[in-house]
Design a protein around this motif. Structure first.
Motif, mmCIF file in Angstrom:
data_model
loop_
_atom_site.group_PDB
_atom_site.id
_atom_site.type_symbol
_atom_site.label_atom_id
_atom_site.label_comp_id
_atom_site.label_asym_id
_atom_site.label_seq_id
_atom_site.Cartn_x
_atom_site.Cartn_y
_atom_site.Cartn_z
ATOM 1 N N LEU A 38 0.210 3.508 2.789
ATOM 2 C CA LEU A 38 0.237 4.656 1.889
ATOM 3 C C LEU A 38 1.646 4.907 1.374
ATOM 4 C CD1 LEU A 38 -1.047 7.250 0.677
ATOM 5 C CD2 LEU A 38 -0.513 8.379 2.827
ATOM 6 N N THR A 39 2.630 4.860 2.281
ATOM 7 C CA THR A 39 4.036 5.070 1.908
ATOM 8 C C THR A 39 4.512 3.988 0.945
ATOM 9 O OG1 THR A 39 4.390 5.959 4.118
ATOM 10 C CG2 THR A 39 6.351 5.457 2.836
ATOM 11 N N VAL A 40 4.136 2.750 1.219
ATOM 12 C CA VAL A 40 4.531 1.625 0.361
ATOM 13 C C VAL A 40 3.983 1.824 -1.046
ATOM 14 C CG1 VAL A 40 4.395 -0.870 0.003
ATOM 15 C CG2 VAL A 40 4.605 0.027 2.318
ATOM 16 N N THR A 41 2.682 2.179 -1.134
ATOM 17 C CA THR A 41 2.046 2.383 -2.447
ATOM 18 C C THR A 41 2.725 3.509 -3.212
ATOM 19 O OG1 THR A 41 -0.047 1.717 -1.442
ATOM 20 C CG2 THR A 41 -0.177 2.738 -3.598
ATOM 21 N N LEU A 42 3.036 4.603 -2.505
ATOM 22 C CA LEU A 42 3.682 5.758 -3.144
ATOM 23 C C LEU A 42 5.065 5.385 -3.671
ATOM 24 C CD1 LEU A 42 3.722 8.754 -3.865
ATOM 25 C CD2 LEU A 42 4.550 9.227 -1.554
ATOM 26 N N VAL A 43 5.861 4.680 -2.870
ATOM 27 C CA VAL A 43 7.219 4.283 -3.280
ATOM 28 C C VAL A 43 7.166 3.363 -4.505
ATOM 29 C CG1 VAL A 43 9.256 2.937 -2.605
ATOM 30 C CG2 VAL A 43 8.268 4.582 -1.007
ATOM 31 N N ALA A 52 14.576 3.984 5.008
ATOM 32 C CA ALA A 52 15.431 4.557 3.963
ATOM 33 C C ALA A 52 16.155 3.452 3.193
ATOM 34 C CB ALA A 52 16.442 5.523 4.576
ATOM 35 N N PHE A 53 16.670 2.463 3.934
ATOM 36 C CA PHE A 53 17.351 1.333 3.301
ATOM 37 C C PHE A 53 16.385 0.538 2.422
ATOM 38 C CE2 PHE A 53 18.796 -3.157 3.466
ATOM 39 C CZ PHE A 53 20.009 -3.008 2.801
ATOM 40 N N ALA A 54 15.146 0.362 2.916
ATOM 41 C CA ALA A 54 14.123 -0.378 2.156
ATOM 42 C C ALA A 54 13.776 0.340 0.857
ATOM 43 C CB ALA A 54 12.868 -0.559 3.012
ATOM 44 N N VAL A 55 13.678 1.671 0.919
ATOM 45 C CA VAL A 55 13.375 2.467 -0.282
ATOM 46 C C VAL A 55 14.488 2.292 -1.324
ATOM 47 C CG1 VAL A 55 13.118 4.817 -1.186
ATOM 48 C CG2 VAL A 55 11.912 4.143 0.899
ATOM 49 N N VAL A 56 15.745 2.318 -0.842
ATOM 50 C CA VAL A 56 16.896 2.116 -1.752
ATOM 51 C C VAL A 56 16.813 0.735 -2.403
ATOM 52 C CG1 VAL A 56 19.405 1.853 -1.868
ATOM 53 C CG2 VAL A 56 18.408 3.712 -0.522
ATOM 54 N N PHE A 67 14.001 0.767 -5.142
ATOM 55 C CA PHE A 67 14.347 1.507 -6.360
ATOM 56 C C PHE A 67 15.468 0.827 -7.142
ATOM 57 C CE2 PHE A 67 11.845 4.900 -4.528
ATOM 58 C CZ PHE A 67 11.338 5.556 -5.646
ATOM 59 N N VAL A 68 16.525 0.427 -6.442
ATOM 60 C CA VAL A 68 17.660 -0.213 -7.120
ATOM 61 C C VAL A 68 17.258 -1.594 -7.650
ATOM 62 C CG1 VAL A 68 19.990 -1.153 -6.825
ATOM 63 C CG2 VAL A 68 19.392 1.042 -5.795
ATOM 64 N N GLY A 69 16.644 -2.411 -6.779
ATOM 65 C CA GLY A 69 16.277 -3.777 -7.163
ATOM 66 C C GLY A 69 15.237 -3.835 -8.261
ATOM 67 N N CYS A 70 14.125 -3.116 -8.089
ATOM 68 C CA CYS A 70 13.014 -3.203 -9.045
ATOM 69 C C CYS A 70 13.361 -2.562 -10.385
ATOM 70 C CB CYS A 70 11.749 -2.572 -8.471
ATOM 71 S SG CYS A 70 11.167 -3.378 -6.956
ATOM 72 N N CYS A 71 14.038 -1.399 -10.349
ATOM 73 C CA CYS A 71 14.416 -0.738 -11.618
ATOM 74 C C CYS A 71 15.429 -1.589 -12.388
ATOM 75 C CB CYS A 71 14.981 0.655 -11.347
ATOM 76 S SG CYS A 71 13.739 1.835 -10.747
ATOM 77 N N ARG A 108 12.348 -8.215 -1.343
ATOM 78 C CA ARG A 108 12.788 -8.011 0.048
ATOM 79 C C ARG A 108 12.582 -6.557 0.472
ATOM 80 N NH1 ARG A 108 12.982 -10.758 3.925
ATOM 81 N NH2 ARG A 108 14.949 -10.043 4.816
ATOM 82 N N GLY A 109 12.880 -5.630 -0.445
ATOM 83 C CA GLY A 109 12.696 -4.210 -0.152
ATOM 84 C C GLY A 109 11.241 -3.880 0.142
ATOM 85 N N VAL A 110 10.343 -4.422 -0.680
ATOM 86 C CA VAL A 110 8.908 -4.196 -0.474
ATOM 87 C C VAL A 110 8.474 -4.803 0.860
ATOM 88 C CG1 VAL A 110 6.591 -4.718 -1.345
ATOM 89 C CG2 VAL A 110 8.385 -4.033 -2.938
ATOM 90 N N PHE A 111 8.999 -6.002 1.183
ATOM 91 C CA PHE A 111 8.656 -6.656 2.453
ATOM 92 C C PHE A 111 9.079 -5.805 3.647
ATOM 93 C CE2 PHE A 111 10.306 -9.230 5.984
ATOM 94 C CZ PHE A 111 9.098 -9.718 6.487
ATOM 95 N N ILE A 112 10.305 -5.263 3.615
ATOM 96 C CA ILE A 112 10.784 -4.422 4.713
ATOM 97 C C ILE A 112 9.918 -3.160 4.832
ATOM 98 C CG2 ILE A 112 12.733 -3.041 5.572
ATOM 99 C CD1 ILE A 112 14.578 -5.051 4.071
ATOM 100 N N LEU A 113 9.550 -2.585 3.679
ATOM 101 C CA LEU A 113 8.705 -1.392 3.682
ATOM 102 C C LEU A 113 7.358 -1.664 4.357
ATOM 103 C CD1 LEU A 113 8.890 0.573 0.296
ATOM 104 C CD2 LEU A 113 9.478 1.377 2.572
ATOM 105 N N THR A 114 6.763 -2.822 4.036
ATOM 106 C CA THR A 114 5.443 -3.148 4.602
ATOM 107 C C THR A 114 5.498 -3.311 6.127
ATOM 108 O OG1 THR A 114 5.793 -5.511 4.159
ATOM 109 C CG2 THR A 114 4.559 -4.272 2.512
ATOM 110 N N THR A 115 6.658 -3.705 6.646
ATOM 111 C CA THR A 115 6.783 -3.872 8.103
ATOM 112 C C THR A 115 7.197 -2.578 8.793
ATOM 113 O OG1 THR A 115 9.065 -4.651 7.813
ATOM 114 C CG2 THR A 115 7.345 -6.326 7.973
ATOM 115 N N GLU A 116 7.859 -1.666 8.047
ATOM 116 C CA GLU A 116 8.395 -0.446 8.649
ATOM 117 C C GLU A 116 7.508 0.787 8.428
ATOM 118 O OE1 GLU A 116 11.278 0.089 10.309
ATOM 119 O OE2 GLU A 116 12.281 -1.846 10.134
#
Length: 331
Positions: A267-272, A4-8, A11-15, A255-263
Motif C-alpha cells: 500500500l505504501t509503495v503504491t501511494l509513493v 525514508a531514504f527509499a522515498v527520497v 521522488f528524486v530519481g523518478c521525477c 533501486r528506490g522502488v526495490f528498497i521500498l518493496t522490501t521495507e
C-alpha cells in the motif's frame, strides 16, 4: 537504508528521469529506442557484476520462466517509448500509464478469478473516467493543431490513434506480466534483484532489430550542441549528457522502488509511486509549458482520487487515527 531514504530515491530519481526524458523527446521525438536500449544495457551490466557475480551465481527461478517474462517486459518498454513518436504528449503518456490499476483488475478477474469490493470497482470507474477525459481533450488538441490542412489533420489524428492503441496494448501486457510475476514469486519466492537483472539482460539481443534506428540517433546525438561538463572539464554533445542523466536517474528510481518493496507494505509503495507520478505531471506541465486545459486538470484529479481510493489510503489513515485515540485514552 530505511524507508525514508527509499522515498527520497523514488521522488528524486523518478521525477528527474521524467524531466530528462522530456528534454530528449523534445529534441528528437523518435529517440525512444536508444533511450530504452541505454537503460537496459546499464542495468544489465550492473546486475551482471553485482547480482550474478560475473555469471557465477545460478538463478533461483528457472531461466525459461524469465524468457517469458522478458518477452513481455521488452515489448512493454519498447512500445511505451515508441508511442511518443505518434503525437502522444508527455502529460497524456504519464496519465495513461497511471491506468495500470484498471488493467490489473480486469486481468485479475479474468485470469485469477479474483473478486473485489464495491470501493475497488468505484475507484476503477474513476480512473477510467479520468483517463477518458484527458484522452478526449488531447484528441481535440491534435485536431486544433492541424486545422490548416484537412489531409494533414486527418493524418496526425490517425497517428495519434495508433499511439493510443500502442499505450493501451502496453498497459494490458504490463498487467499480464504482473500477474505472471505474482504466480512465479508464489512458487519460487521473491527474487526482485535477480528478476531486475534478467528482465534487462535477456532482451539485449532483441535490440538488434532496432539497430539502424539506434545508430541513426547515435549520429544525431553526436551532432548536437557541445557543452562543457563542469566537474570533469570535458566537452560533450548535450544530448549524450541528457541520455546519461536519464540512465542514472532511471537506475536510482528502480533501486528506490526495490528498497521500498522490501521495507514497506505494498500500500505504501503504491501511494509513493502515485504521488511521484502526480508531481512529475505537474512539473512537466509547469516547467515545459505543455498544453493543459481545465478539463485535463479535472481528468488528472479524478485519476488520482480513484488511485487513492483503490489503495484504501483513507481507511488506513482513519484506522491509524483510531489507534492513536485509543492509546491516548489508555494513557
Amino acid at each position: 537504508m530505511g524507508p525514508a531514504f527509499a522515498v527520497v530515491l523514488v521522488f528524486v530519481g523518478c521525477c528527474s528521469n521524467v524531466v530528462s526524458l522530456e528534454l530528449l523527446v523534445r529534441e528528437f521525438p523518435g529517440c525512444g529506442n536508444i533511450v530504452t536500449f541505454a537503460q537496459f544495457l546499464f542495468i544489465a551490466l550492473e546486475g551482471f557484476v553485482f547480482q550474478t557475480n560475473f555469471g557465477r551465481k545460478k538463478p533461483a527461478i528457472p531461466v525459461s520462466n524469465y524468457v517469458i517474462m522478458v518477452t513481455m517486459f521488452f515489448t512493454v518498454s519498447v512500445i511505451n517509448n515508441y508511442a511518443l513518436n505518434f503525437n502522444i504528449a508527455m502529460p497524456l503518456h504519464m496519465i495513461f500509464r497511471s491506468g495500470s490499476l484498471i488493467a490489473n483488475m480486469i486481468l485479475g478477474i479474468i485470469i485469477l478469478k479474483k473478486r473485489y469490493s464495491a470501493s475497488k470497482y468505484l475507484s476503477i470507474a474513476l480512473v477510467s473516467a479520468g483517463i477518458f477525459i484527458c484522452t478526449i481533450m488531447s484528441a481535440r488538441q491534435v485536431n486544433v493543431a492541424n486545422e490548416g490542412s484537412e489531409e494533414e489533420g486527418f493524418y496526425s489524428f490517425m497517428r495519434w490513434l495508433v499511439g493510443i492503441a500502442m499505450l493501451t496494448f502496453a498497459l494490458l501486457m504490463s498487467a499480464r506480466m504482473g500477474i505472471f510475476q505474482e504466480t512465479l514469486y508464489k512458487q519460487y519466492g521473491k527474487h526482485s534483484k535477480e528478476a531486475l537483472f534478467y528482465n534487462h539482460f535477456l532482451p539485449l539481443p532483441g535490440f538488434l532489430l532496432l539497430s539502424s534506428d539506434i545508430y541513426s540517433h547515435c549520429v544525431h546525438f553526436s551532432q548536437s550542441a557541445p557543452v562543457l561538463v563542469p566537474v570533469v572539464g570535458v566537452t560533450m554533445p548535450i544530448m549524450w549528457i541528457y541520455l546519461l542523466i536519464n540512465i542514472i536517474t532511471q537506475y536510482v528510481c528502480i533501486r528506490g522502488v526495490f528498497i521500498l518493496t522490501t521495507e514497506c507494505a505494498s500500500l505504501t509503495v503504491t501511494l509513493v509511486v502515485t504521488l511521484r507520478k502526480f508531481l512529475s505531471l505537474i512539473f512537466s506541465i509547469i516547467y515545459f509549458q505543455n498544453p493543459f486545459t481545465p478539463w485535463h486538470w479535472v481528468g488528472t484529479a479524478v485519476v488520482f482520487i480513484g488511485t487513492l481510493l483503490y489503495t484504501e489510503v483513507w481507511s488506513s489513515v482513519q484506522a491509524a487515527l483510531r489507534r492513536a485515540d485509543k492509546e491516548k485514552k489508555v494513557e
